[in-house]
Design a protein around this motif. Structure first.
Motif, PDB file in Angstrom:
ATOM      1  N   TYR A 194      55.439  -6.174  10.229  1.00 44.56           N
ATOM      2  CA  TYR A 194      55.416  -6.706   8.864  1.00 44.56           C
ATOM      3  C   TYR A 194      54.412  -7.857   8.752  1.00 44.56           C
ATOM      4  O   TYR A 194      53.624  -7.912   7.803  1.00 44.56           O
ATOM      5  CB  TYR A 194      56.814  -7.184   8.474  1.00 44.56           C
ATOM      6  N   GLU A 195      54.436  -8.777   9.735  1.00 47.17           N
ATOM      7  CA  GLU A 195      53.503  -9.905   9.719  1.00 47.17           C
ATOM      8  C   GLU A 195      52.054  -9.410   9.754  1.00 47.17           C
ATOM      9  O   GLU A 195      51.203  -9.880   8.987  1.00 47.17           O
ATOM     10  CB  GLU A 195      53.755 -10.831  10.914  1.00 47.17           C
ATOM     11  N   THR A 196      51.781  -8.453  10.631  1.00 51.16           N
ATOM     12  CA  THR A 196      50.439  -7.886  10.728  1.00 51.16           C
ATOM     13  C   THR A 196      50.020  -7.236   9.415  1.00 51.16           C
ATOM     14  O   THR A 196      48.878  -7.399   8.959  1.00 51.16           O
ATOM     15  CB  THR A 196      50.379  -6.841  11.860  1.00 51.16           C
ATOM     16  N   LYS A 197      50.950  -6.518   8.796  1.00 53.19           N
ATOM     17  CA  LYS A 197      50.654  -5.852   7.524  1.00 53.19           C
ATOM     18  C   LYS A 197      50.325  -6.873   6.445  1.00 53.19           C
ATOM     19  O   LYS A 197      49.364  -6.693   5.677  1.00 53.19           O
ATOM     20  CB  LYS A 197      51.849  -4.988   7.101  1.00 53.19           C
ATOM     21  N   ARG A 198      51.103  -7.958   6.363  1.00 56.49           N
ATOM     22  CA  ARG A 198      50.840  -9.006   5.365  1.00 56.49           C
ATOM     23  C   ARG A 198      49.442  -9.588   5.554  1.00 56.49           C
ATOM     24  O   ARG A 198      48.687  -9.775   4.597  1.00 56.49           O
ATOM     25  CB  ARG A 198      51.870 -10.135   5.499  1.00 56.49           C
ATOM     26  N   ILE A 199      49.095  -9.880   6.799  1.00 54.51           N
ATOM     27  CA  ILE A 199      47.789 -10.471   7.095  1.00 54.51           C
ATOM     28  C   ILE A 199      46.664  -9.509   6.733  1.00 54.51           C
ATOM     29  O   ILE A 199      45.665  -9.904   6.118  1.00 54.51           O
ATOM     30  CB  ILE A 199      47.723 -10.876   8.579  1.00 54.51           C
ATOM     31  N   CYS A 200      46.824  -8.253   7.083  1.00 54.96           N
ATOM     32  CA  CYS A 200      45.801  -7.244   6.770  1.00 54.96           C
ATOM     33  C   CYS A 200      45.653  -7.069   5.264  1.00 54.96           C
ATOM     34  O   CYS A 200      44.523  -6.916   4.755  1.00 54.96           O
ATOM     35  CB  CYS A 200      46.143  -5.912   7.424  1.00 54.96           C
ATOM     36  N   GLU A 201      46.765  -7.093   4.534  1.00 51.93           N
ATOM     37  CA  GLU A 201      46.718  -6.949   3.077  1.00 51.93           C
ATOM     38  C   GLU A 201      45.982  -8.112   2.431  1.00 51.93           C
ATOM     39  O   GLU A 201      45.185  -7.911   1.498  1.00 51.93           O
ATOM     40  CB  GLU A 201      48.138  -6.840   2.513  1.00 51.93           C
ATOM     41  N   ILE A 202      46.252  -9.332   2.903  1.00 55.06           N
ATOM     42  CA  ILE A 202      45.581 -10.513   2.340  1.00 55.06           C
ATOM     43  C   ILE A 202      44.073 -10.415   2.560  1.00 55.06           C
ATOM     44  O   ILE A 202      43.274 -10.646   1.641  1.00 55.06           O
ATOM     45  CB  ILE A 202      46.141 -11.802   2.981  1.00 55.06           C
ATOM     46  N   ARG A 203      43.676 -10.073   3.758  1.00 55.84           N
ATOM     47  CA  ARG A 203      42.240  -9.951   4.057  1.00 55.84           C
ATOM     48  C   ARG A 203      41.609  -8.786   3.307  1.00 55.84           C
ATOM     49  O   ARG A 203      40.459  -8.875   2.853  1.00 55.84           O
ATOM     50  CB  ARG A 203      42.041  -9.797   5.563  1.00 55.84           C
ATOM     51  N   GLU A 204      42.354  -7.713   3.153  1.00 56.89           N
ATOM     52  CA  GLU A 204      41.828  -6.543   2.449  1.00 56.89           C
ATOM     53  C   GLU A 204      41.618  -6.861   0.972  1.00 56.89           C
ATOM     54  O   GLU A 204      40.576  -6.513   0.400  1.00 56.89           O
ATOM     55  CB  GLU A 204      42.801  -5.378   2.601  1.00 56.89           C
ATOM     56  N   SER A 210      41.765 -16.868   1.539  1.00 61.09           N
ATOM     57  CA  SER A 210      42.366 -15.788   2.307  1.00 61.09           C
ATOM     58  C   SER A 210      42.733 -16.252   3.711  1.00 61.09           C
ATOM     59  O   SER A 210      43.864 -16.036   4.177  1.00 61.09           O
ATOM     60  CB  SER A 210      41.383 -14.609   2.384  1.00 61.09           C
ATOM     61  N   GLU A 211      41.798 -16.899   4.391  1.00 61.50           N
ATOM     62  CA  GLU A 211      42.051 -17.348   5.756  1.00 61.50           C
ATOM     63  C   GLU A 211      43.083 -18.467   5.801  1.00 61.50           C
ATOM     64  O   GLU A 211      43.840 -18.580   6.767  1.00 61.50           O
ATOM     65  CB  GLU A 211      40.753 -17.778   6.433  1.00 61.50           C
ATOM     66  N   TYR A 212      43.123 -19.295   4.760  1.00 57.62           N
ATOM     67  CA  TYR A 212      44.152 -20.346   4.680  1.00 57.62           C
ATOM     68  C   TYR A 212      45.541 -19.703   4.633  1.00 57.62           C
ATOM     69  O   TYR A 212      46.461 -20.125   5.353  1.00 57.62           O
ATOM     70  CB  TYR A 212      43.935 -21.210   3.445  1.00 57.62           C
ATOM     71  N   ARG A 213      45.713 -18.680   3.811  1.00 59.79           N
ATOM     72  CA  ARG A 213      47.000 -18.004   3.698  1.00 59.79           C
ATOM     73  C   ARG A 213      47.382 -17.330   5.019  1.00 59.79           C
ATOM     74  O   ARG A 213      48.547 -17.375   5.436  1.00 59.79           O
ATOM     75  CB  ARG A 213      46.964 -16.971   2.570  1.00 59.79           C
ATOM     76  N   VAL A 214      46.393 -16.713   5.678  1.00 56.60           N
ATOM     77  CA  VAL A 214      46.642 -16.073   6.971  1.00 56.60           C
ATOM     78  C   VAL A 214      47.125 -17.100   7.989  1.00 56.60           C
ATOM     79  O   VAL A 214      48.101 -16.870   8.711  1.00 56.60           O
ATOM     80  CB  VAL A 214      45.368 -15.359   7.473  1.00 56.60           C
TER      81      VAL A 214
END
Length: 270
Positions: free
Chosen positions: A166-176, A226-230
């Protein structure tokens, strides 16, 4: 840590349940500590249960173990996670023996087993190219792991694995999403870029900077946000599950469930 080899190339071809036997017995690894002396990179990734156990066994906090170079942080499968520092062997190895054997991390307990996940559960497989001991005897996997209340621990492992996905998915979605917005801004004609600035209340900024500088600054702003949120997601996960001290006199699993609720709540606002 995820591995991407074909399981047929690294195992004996079987999948095991915890109540089955596998060729694991090494006579206490007498005269051998090769796996603990090797440069294993960041492969000994810690779970929250491992952190609880290490704190219980050493009396030290996450920060103390980090400062003493027993642990370090790395980006693993797109998220930041702690792991044993292993570039010159494990810091817990003393005179060829594990000084925290009773409290050792789950991956150490598994070795030379691995896990393969199937939905919300997992099975074990025996890695055939890892351990140097040639003559090994059959041992029941649950006995090999030596984890109290293995059923609860297995349920925790599945929850943690699911959460990391889930964490990985959230990070990928934000960057995407940031990537989509950057691409959209890059493709805007000057008139459309003017309309964008007007719609976002930045007409004066646009007029002052001009089209291309405004575009460049907006793209940089999107990427930085984006990177701040990640980073905030990663910091939140580390703080809640690893940095905040556990009560080692109380049940781990109830503490973990409480921290999971807290973490999901905080991540919802990032």
């Amino acid at each position: 840590m995820l591995r991407y080899e074909d399981i047929k190339d690294i195992s004996d071809g079987r999948l095991y349940d915890a109540d089955e036997k596998a060729l694991l017995g090494t006579d206490g690894c007498k005269g051998c500590s090769h796996c603990c002396e090797s440069d294993m990179g960041y492969s000994i990734v810690l779970t929250p249960y491992d952190m609880y156990q290490l704190s219980k066994g050493t009396g030290k906090s996450f920060d103390e173990l980090l400062v003493s170079f027993h642990l370090e942080l790395s980006v693993i499968d797109d998220v930041v996670l702690p792991h044993l520092k292993m570039e010159s062997g494990c810091k817990f190895l003393e005179d060829g023996r594990c000084s925290i054997h009773q409290f050792r991390p789950g991956i150490c307990r598994l070795f030379p087993l691995g896990r393969i996940y199937e939905g919300d559960s997992f099975k074990y497989f025996l890695q055939v190219n890892e351990c140097l001991k040639i003559s090994r005897t059959p041992v029941k996997i649950s006995d090999w792991l030596g984890i109290e209340d293995l059923e609860k621990n297995s349920a925790f492992i599945s929850k943690w694995h699911k959460f990391l996905k889930y964490e990985t998915k959230r990070i990928c979605e934000i960057r995407e999403m940031a990537g989509f917005e950057v691409k959209r801004l890059e493709g805007l004609e000057e008139k459309d870029l003017t309309d964008h600035a007007t719609a976002t209340g930045e007409a004066e900024v646009y007029e002052e900077k001009g089209a291309e500088l405004y575009r460049t600054d907006k793209i940089e702003e999107i990427n930085e946000e984006s990177e701040y949120r990640v980073k905030e997601i990663m910091k939140t996960v580390l703080r809640i599950f690893f940095m905040d001290k556990y009560d080692t006199d109380s049940d781990f699993y109830s503490q973990f469930d409480g921290r999971m609720k807290q973490c999901l709540k905080e991540l919802h606002h990032i």
